[in-house]
Design an enzyme around this catalytic site. Structure first.
Site, PDB file in Angstrom:
ATOM      1  N   LYS A  20       0.844  -1.199   0.000  1.00 17.26           N
ATOM      2  CA  LYS A  20       0.000   0.000   0.000  1.00 17.26           C
ATOM      3  C   LYS A  20       0.878   1.247   0.000  1.00 17.26           C
ATOM      4  O   LYS A  20       0.634   2.196  -0.760  1.00 17.26           O
ATOM      5  CB  LYS A  20      -0.921   0.002   1.238  1.00 17.26           C
ATOM      6  CG  LYS A  20      -2.006  -1.064   1.175  1.00 17.26           C
ATOM      7  CD  LYS A  20      -2.782  -1.206   2.489  1.00 17.26           C
ATOM      8  CE  LYS A  20      -3.816  -2.323   2.377  1.00 17.26           C
ATOM      9  NZ  LYS A  20      -4.609  -2.529   3.612  1.00 17.26           N
ATOM     10  N   GLN A  74      -4.248  -1.009   9.697  1.00 15.74           N
ATOM     11  CA  GLN A  74      -4.272  -2.362   9.139  1.00 15.74           C
ATOM     12  C   GLN A  74      -4.869  -3.337  10.147  1.00 15.74           C
ATOM     13  O   GLN A  74      -4.518  -3.318  11.332  1.00 15.74           O
ATOM     14  CB  GLN A  74      -2.841  -2.779   8.744  1.00 15.74           C
ATOM     15  CG  GLN A  74      -2.746  -4.114   8.033  1.00 15.74           C
ATOM     16  CD  GLN A  74      -3.422  -4.133   6.663  1.00 15.74           C
ATOM     17  OE1 GLN A  74      -3.525  -3.115   5.980  1.00 15.74           O
ATOM     18  NE2 GLN A  74      -3.898  -5.294   6.256  1.00 15.74           N
ATOM     19  N   ASP A 110     -10.602   3.366   4.329  1.00 16.34           N
ATOM     20  CA  ASP A 110     -11.044   1.964   4.283  1.00 16.34           C
ATOM     21  C   ASP A 110     -12.564   1.867   4.213  1.00 16.34           C
ATOM     22  O   ASP A 110     -13.103   0.795   3.914  1.00 16.34           O
ATOM     23  CB  ASP A 110     -10.582   1.234   5.553  1.00 16.34           C
ATOM     24  CG  ASP A 110      -9.364   0.353   5.332  1.00 16.34           C
ATOM     25  OD1 ASP A 110      -9.166  -0.096   4.192  1.00 16.34           O
ATOM     26  OD2 ASP A 110      -8.630   0.119   6.304  1.00 16.34           O
TER      27      ASP A 110
HETATM   28  N1  GUN Z   1      -6.967  -6.452   6.533  1.00 21.50           N
HETATM   29  C1  GUN Z   1      -7.439  -7.205   5.516  1.00 21.50           C
HETATM   30  N2  GUN Z   1      -8.030  -6.410   4.592  1.00 21.50           N
HETATM   31  C2  GUN Z   1      -7.934  -5.150   5.036  1.00 21.50           C
HETATM   32  C3  GUN Z   1      -8.347  -3.891   4.526  1.00 21.50           C
HETATM   33  O1  GUN Z   1      -8.949  -3.765   3.465  1.00 21.50           O
HETATM   34  N3  GUN Z   1      -8.043  -2.820   5.283  1.00 21.50           N
HETATM   35  C4  GUN Z   1      -7.393  -2.923   6.462  1.00 21.50           C
HETATM   36  N4  GUN Z   1      -7.150  -1.818   7.134  1.00 21.50           N
HETATM   37  N5  GUN Z   1      -6.992  -4.062   6.967  1.00 21.50           N
HETATM   38  C5  GUN Z   1      -7.258  -5.172   6.259  1.00 21.50           C
END
Ligand code: GUN
Length: 277
Positions: free
Chosen positions: A46, A90, A113
């Site tokens: 990311k 995350q 998100d």
């Molecule tokens: N863990 C698994 N998928 C995601 C996501 O889309 N965003 C975040 N913040 N954590 C995750």
């Protein structure tokens, strides 16, 4: 085969062009608590993708034993920081931290998100604001593949807050006839077989078998699981299902790259909404 890598590359290029046209540099803060290896890989991807698109990205790493109050204080600081347009924590978080409290602490306008209750509610009431990245990416793949959603029978396998639920709401907003199936569903195979569009998000490796697929159906595999032998597979048994599907996403190289591309898009969207184009 639906090439998520190629579609994502195009979207990332589009985002980069948009970023370059802005009077300011959008800022993204990614918080990683602890050292879950899969999370570390996602966070690195990311961060790198955001920087490549011209976004000022930074990763804030906090130890696994970070007290919840310290994480909340960091979020409060980022909420108040004018240069930060997007905040992503995350998941999963260590068990001593209340993930719901953490998500609710994020300024909904910076919630790239789309997990904050205000953004979830907006999506549920059909006025989407910031939309969760993975389901948003799936919608773009379906659009790219030319799938007609209006009136189509769509089945979402899985009911998580991150994928299944928002996915169903997006399909509904696109006028599909939506079913959500899950671990308690009777006759899962039969439900799947009736679907013209099948979205698999169960987290169970290769759970969806070839004879669960209706002839010509579009199959989107959100799963990514590592088998004991090291192979990376999805929730769909690819080779079997590809024989019957009209279109299908691979793992890796399907939904995964789209999630990251949509995060970049959400970051720019959040930035423009906060600061103006
Ligand atoms: N863990 C698994 N998928 C995601 C996501 O889309 N965003 C975040 N913040 N954590 C995750």
């Amino acid at each position: 085969m639906i090439d998520g890598k190629a579609v994502a590359a195009k979207l990332r290029a589009t985002v980069a062009v948009r970023v370059a046209s802005l009077r300011f540099t959008p800022g993204l803060a990614v918080i990683l608590v602890g050292d879950d290896p899969a999370s570390a890989v996602y966070v690195r991807s990311k961060d790198r993708a955001a920087k490549e698109a011209g976004i000022a990205a930074r990763t804030i790493r906090m130890p696994a034993d970070t007290p919840e109050v310290l994480l909340l204080a960091e979020i409060a600081r980022l909420n108040a920081d004018p240069d930060t347009d997007g905040i992503l924590v995350q998941l999963p978080l260590p068990p001593h931290i209340d993930a719901v409290a953490v998500i609710e602490a994020i300024d909904p306008a910076k919630d790239v998100d789309g997990f904050h209750p205000l953004n979830v509610g907006a999506l549920a009431s059909g006025r989407p604001a910031l939309v969760p990245c993975t389901p948003a990416g799936v919608m773009k793949l379906l659009h790219h593949a030319g799938v007609q959603l209006s009136g189509a029978r769509a089945l979402v396998l899985g009911r998580s807050s991150i994928v299944g639920r928002p996915m169903a709401l997006l399909l509904l907003a696109a006028d599909a006839t939506v079913t959500i199936a899950h671990s308690r569903t009777r006759d899962l195979a039969g439900e799947c077989r009736r679907a013209e569009v099948l979205i698999a998000a169960t987290g169970r490796p290769e759970m969806v078998r070839g004879d669960w697929i209706g002839e010509g159906a579009t199959v989107i595999d959100v799963g990514i699981d590592r088998l004991p032998d090291g192979r990376l597979v999805g929730d769909v048994a690819y080779a079997e299902c590809a024989e019957r599907a009209g279109a299908i996403t691979p793992v890796p190289g399907g939904v995964g790259p789209m999630t990251i591309a949509c995060l970049l898009e959400n970051t720019v969207e959040a930035a423009v909404r906060r600061r103006g184009g």
